[in-house]
Design an enzyme around this catalytic site. Structure first.
Site, PDB file in Angstrom:
ATOM      1  N   HIS A  78       0.839  -1.203   0.000  1.00  0.00           N
ATOM      2  CA  HIS A  78       0.000   0.000   0.000  1.00  0.00           C
ATOM      3  C   HIS A  78       0.876   1.256   0.000  1.00  0.00           C
ATOM      4  CE1 HIS A  78      -3.131   2.873   0.886  1.00  0.00           C
ATOM      5  NE2 HIS A  78      -2.553   3.175   2.038  1.00  0.00           N
ATOM      6  N   ASP A  81       2.220   1.776  -3.434  1.00  0.00           N
ATOM      7  CA  ASP A  81       1.147   2.231  -4.308  1.00  0.00           C
ATOM      8  C   ASP A  81       0.857   3.710  -4.081  1.00  0.00           C
ATOM      9  OD1 ASP A  81      -1.017   1.812  -6.222  1.00  0.00           O
ATOM     10  OD2 ASP A  81      -2.349   2.023  -4.482  1.00  0.00           O
TER      11      ASP A  81
END
Length: 105
Positions: A78, A81
């Site tokens: 995450h 990202d």
């Protein structure tokens, strides 16, 4: 399972990238108001935050490249990202600033 240091690194990437995103959004608003000098300053702040996040990410990747075991983490995925998306937004906003400034001249 992620250890405390890995967790802290992942969270720091998210925080730095999130702060950078806020500066990018501020720059977009400033571009919309034709306040290009302030937009550039906001993008400079965003760049500093992105550099901090990228340095943390790079350190973690270099560990694995050196053969040091790095466990898989959804949180780190995450974080990567978030960093990637914010970097793209930063690059697009930087380009938009150049376009809008050129139109004014």
């Amino acid at each position: 399972m992620e250890n405390s240091e890995e967790l802290q690194q992942s969270m720091q990437i998210i925080v730095e990238a999130g702060d950078a995103r806020a500066f990018v959004m501020k720059a977009l608003d400033q571009i919309g108001e034709a306040n290009y000098f302030e937009a550039k300053k906001s993008l400079d702040f965003a760049h500093e935050k992105l550099n901090k996040a990228h340095a943390i990410q790079t350190g973690k990747i270099q560990q694995e490249a050196k053969g040091i075991s790095v466990s898989y983490s959804v949180l780190f995925s995450h974080a990567q990202d978030t960093l990637m998306a914010t970097s793209s937004e930063y690059n697009m906003t930087k380009h938009l600033l150049k376009i809008f400034q050129a139109k004014e001249q």
